[in-house]
Structures are given as structure tokens and as C-alpha cells.
Design an enzyme around this catalytic site. Structure first.
Site, mmCIF file in Angstrom:
data_model
loop_
_atom_site.group_PDB
_atom_site.id
_atom_site.type_symbol
_atom_site.label_atom_id
_atom_site.label_comp_id
_atom_site.label_asym_id
_atom_site.label_seq_id
_atom_site.Cartn_x
_atom_site.Cartn_y
_atom_site.Cartn_z
ATOM 1 N N TYR A 168 0.841 -1.192 0.000
ATOM 2 C CA TYR A 168 0.000 0.000 0.000
ATOM 3 C C TYR A 168 0.888 1.258 0.000
ATOM 4 O O TYR A 168 2.062 1.210 0.397
ATOM 5 C CB TYR A 168 -0.915 -0.041 1.231
ATOM 6 N N THR A 204 1.699 3.772 1.732
ATOM 7 C CA THR A 204 2.576 4.264 2.804
ATOM 8 C C THR A 204 3.478 3.187 3.395
ATOM 9 O O THR A 204 4.210 3.453 4.348
ATOM 10 C CB THR A 204 1.728 4.838 3.954
ATOM 11 N N LYS A 205 3.451 1.991 2.850
ATOM 12 C CA LYS A 205 4.249 0.907 3.446
ATOM 13 C C LYS A 205 5.721 1.027 3.027
ATOM 14 O O LYS A 205 6.043 1.736 2.074
ATOM 15 C CB LYS A 205 3.655 -0.454 3.047
ATOM 16 N N ASN A 206 6.608 0.330 3.717
ATOM 17 C CA ASN A 206 8.051 0.486 3.473
ATOM 18 C C ASN A 206 8.439 0.110 2.045
ATOM 19 O O ASN A 206 9.371 0.674 1.490
ATOM 20 C CB ASN A 206 8.859 -0.360 4.461
ATOM 21 N N VAL A 207 7.765 -0.894 1.482
ATOM 22 C CA VAL A 207 7.906 -1.233 0.065
ATOM 23 C C VAL A 207 6.530 -0.980 -0.542
ATOM 24 O O VAL A 207 5.527 -1.481 -0.022
ATOM 25 C CB VAL A 207 8.298 -2.721 -0.124
#
Ligand SMILES: *Cc1c(COP(=O)(O)O)cnc(C)c1O
Length: 382
Positions: free
Chosen positions: A183, A185-188
Site C-alpha cells: 500500500y 505508505t508501506k516500506n515497500v
């Protein structure tokens, strides 16, 4: 002063990768996605990795592959994002919420054992904020329970933990599957997306179908060899495949995610050190874990939380809340009115917590501004 709560770091390389896909006739799940799945198998050292178009749809496809039916019980921690529980609710399963450890805020093996009944089908531990649950101990607690055993499947919610480890092990080592979110805003990230990894060949084979309507062949294979090949549908599935258009954004990020973690950790450590001697509550750091440092959260007394958010927003510090506990969400409060009393630690934290900006592009001066604002505005609120 205008600070973003979050900023992705996709650039021209990502734009070129999308353009490359557009220049081919094939936009949906194909060669690019297959390449990323190969990369994920290598990164996590697992035999099976399947890209999906969100954590939520990947989890739905996995629950369908496991044969979850209405009335089955799914155990989830009360401190998590709603998606962890919603996916079971949508399939008619019963959500059993457990409390979390008051220091780490993670789901515990003891709480899971106490929640097991003859109807328990799945347990979904959440690697909250990037720090991993002790899934090995959870597996053992389930297997030694009178109503437990390997028929109870563990799906790790690894939406916050792509690059973190526990005891040197990555997600998916002790669970039946681990599910990631890509998604925005996730780190990947690829905007919307996710992946399911598993060491269970049978589960992987069913997932291949349940992530694509239940069809026995994906589009590229239906036209393999330059001719049309028939497909069938054995089991009910959902639409969870990730198109090449989005998958194309992932390879460079997976390649560099480990090298970016020290930067995320430096930012998170700077917050933790700045607030260590103050009145704010901070989640405990488990020395066995290398956190993926997805979110940095602080706690203020519940009565003052909304005042704290307003004060920070007014001075130009964007914040969010991760998360109000499930028993405090209207749908879950209505459906499981007893859950709030059963999960006091999760509910208390959910009423106190505030998330601060944490991303690799956050400048040192912006972080200084945030830290000073928190000290000035929130310390008096205790
Ligand atoms: C983001 C998130 C999800 C849902 O991910 P999607 O890809 O948006 O479906 C699930 N669980 C947790 C803990 C999350 O933070």
C-alpha cells in the site's frame, strides 16, 4: 513550515519501469510479476511467493484457499488495523480478539492459547509497527493446546514488516503463510499491492487459483503457445492478482530495502532517544527483534490525546493514529460488545497513541522541529 506525514521515494527509475510495461501489449499479471515473485522467493528464502493486489485481497484469497467457512473462528490481536479482522468478517467468520502485551503491544502466545476453541481455524498475529511477534512460540502454544494442532493455521500479518527479523529470521518462517502490503505508505510500495509467501506447496497451488477468481490458468497461460487453452474453476476465488503495471515498481525497492533500513532506524532511534526521559509512553523494543521501523508511535494520556493532535497539527506537525483498538471501532463494538473488557491493554493504547512522521526523506531539520514541538506541546499534557 510544512512537513509531510509521508513521502514516497519513487523517482524516474520507477516511471521508466511503468513506461516499459506500457510499451508492451500486456498490462496485467505476466512476466514482470513473475520476476518479482522470483525475487521475493530469494529474499525470504521460501519456495512460494504470490503477488496480490492488496494485503486484504491476498488474505481473502488465502482464507478461501484454506477453506474458511462462515462460523469458523479467526483469532486476531485487538491492536491492529481493521483489515486484519475485516477479511474474516467478510467471509462470515467470527473474529476472536485477544489482548496484546502492555509493553511491546504485540499479540502473545499465551493470549492466543486462551482464545482457542474447537472452532478456531486461523490465527493472524500482527508484526505491529515493524516488530515481529514470536510466531515460533505461538505455533508451540497452539500445538500443545487440547483443542489445538496443525489444523489451526497461522497467517502472519506482515504489512508492517517486510525487512524486519526476529532471532535473525524473516516473516513466514514459522507461520503457514506471511502476507505483505505494498500500500502507498508501506516500506515497500507500488501504490496498492501485496504478496503472500508460504512454504506449503498445497496452499500455494490453491492460492494460485483463489487469487484469480478460482481460475485454473492465468491470462498469459490461457494464450500460451499462440493458441487458446481452456480453463476451469474448481474452487471459489476472488480477484487478487497484481498487474505488471504495478509490479514493475517493486524490483528496485526490494533490492534496496535492506540498505535503507539503517536510515529508517536512525530516524526512529532519534525519536526514541529524544523522548526516553520524558513523560510519553513508547512501545518497548524487543532485543530479539530487528524492527522494520514502519511506524513510530507515542502515547499521551487518553483524556489529552485529541488536544495533543490538534496542538501538533496547528503548529505544522502532521500526525495520525495507528490505531484505535478494534473494540473501539463502531462495527466491532456493536458486534462484539464484550471485547473491550477482554482487551484492556489494546484499548488503552488505542486511546493514547499518536504516530509521528517517519520516512527516509524526512530531513534532520524537520525532525528537529517535530521533536521540539512534541516536547513543548505534549510534555505538559503528561
Ligand atoms: C496496511 C495494513 C493492512 C492492509 O493492507 P492493504 O494492502 O491496504 O490491504 C493490513 N494489516 C495491517 C497491519 C496494515 O497496516
Amino acid at each position: 513550515m510544512s512537513i509531510d506525514f509521508y513521502r514516497h521515494d519513487l523517482g524516474t527509475e520507477a516511471a521508466q519501469a511503468v513506461a516499459d510495461v506500457i510499451s508492451t501489449p500486456f498490462l496485467t499479471t505476466g512476466k514482470v510479476a513473475r520476476g518479482v515473485e522470483e525475487q521475493l522467493r530469494g529474499y525470504f528464502d521460501v519456495p512460494h511467493a504470490l503477488l496480490v493486489n492488496s494485503w486484504t485481497n491476498g488474505a481473502a484469497a488465502t482464507l478461501l484457499a484454506l477453506g474458511v467457512e462462515p462460523g469458523d473462528e479467526i483469532v486476531v490481536p485487538a491492536m491492529t488495523f481493521i483489515a486484519s479482522a475485516n477479511v474474516g468478517e467478510v467471509l462470515g467468520a467470527v473474529t476472536v480478539m485477544t489482548d496484546v502485551d502492555p509493553d511491546t503491544l504485540l499479540m502473545t502466545p499465551e493470549a492466543v492459547a486462551a482464545a482457542i476453541t474447537p472452532r478456531t481455524k486461523v490465527v493472524i498475529p500482527v508484526h505491529l509497527y515493524g516488530q515481529m511477534v514470536d510466531v515460533a512460540a505461538m505455533r508451540q502454544a497452539i500445538d500443545t493446546h487440547p483443542d489445538g494442532g496443525p489444523h489451526i493455521r497461522i497467517l502472519e500479518d506482515a504489512a508492517h514488516c517486510f525487512e524486519g527479523t526476529r532471532n535473525g529470521e524473516r516473516p513466514g518462517r514459522h507461520g503457514d503463510a506471511a502476507i505483505f502490503s505494498f500500500y502507498a505508505t508501506k516500506n515497500v510500495t507500488c501504490g496498492e499491492g501485496g504478496a503472500v509467501i508460504t512454504r506449503d506447496a498445497g496452499l500455494a497451488a490453491k492460492l494460485t487459483e483463489t487469487r484469480l477468481h478460482g481460475m485454473s490458468a492465468i491470462a498469459v497461460d490461457r494464450f500460451a503457445g499462440g493458441k487458446y487453452n481452456h480453463w476451469d474453476m474448481e474452487r471459489l476465488g476472488t480477484k487478487a492478482n497484481l498487474p505488471d503495471l504495478l509490479a514493475a515498481l517493486l524490483p528496485p525497492q526490494i533490492e534496496t530495502v535492506d540498505s535503507k533500513l539503517p536510515l529508517r532506524r536512525a530516524i526512529a532511534d532519534r525519536y526514541r532517544e529524544a523522548f526516553a526521559d520524558g513523560p510519553l509512553r513508547l512501545p518497548a523494543v524487543d532485543p530479539l527483534c530487528v524492527s522494520a521501523e514502519h511506524l513510530i508511535t507515542i502515547g499521551v494520556p487518553a483524556d489529552n490525546r485529541d488536544r495533543a493532535i490538534a496542538a501538533l497539527n496547528e503548529t505544522g506537525v502532521p500526525v495520525t493514529v495507528n490505531y484505535r483498538a478494534l473494540p473501539d471501532i463502531a462495527y466491532y463494538r456493536r458486534r462484539y460488545p464484550q471485547a473491550a473488557d477482554q482487551c484492556p491493554h489494546a484499548v488503552a493504547w488505542g486511546r493514547q497513541t499518536i504516530s509521528l512522521p517517519l520516512y527516509t526523506g524526512l530531513s534532520a531539520s524537520d525532525q528537529t522541529f517535530i521533536i521540539e514541538a512534541v516536547k513543548k506541546l505534549l510534555y505538559p499534557l503528561g
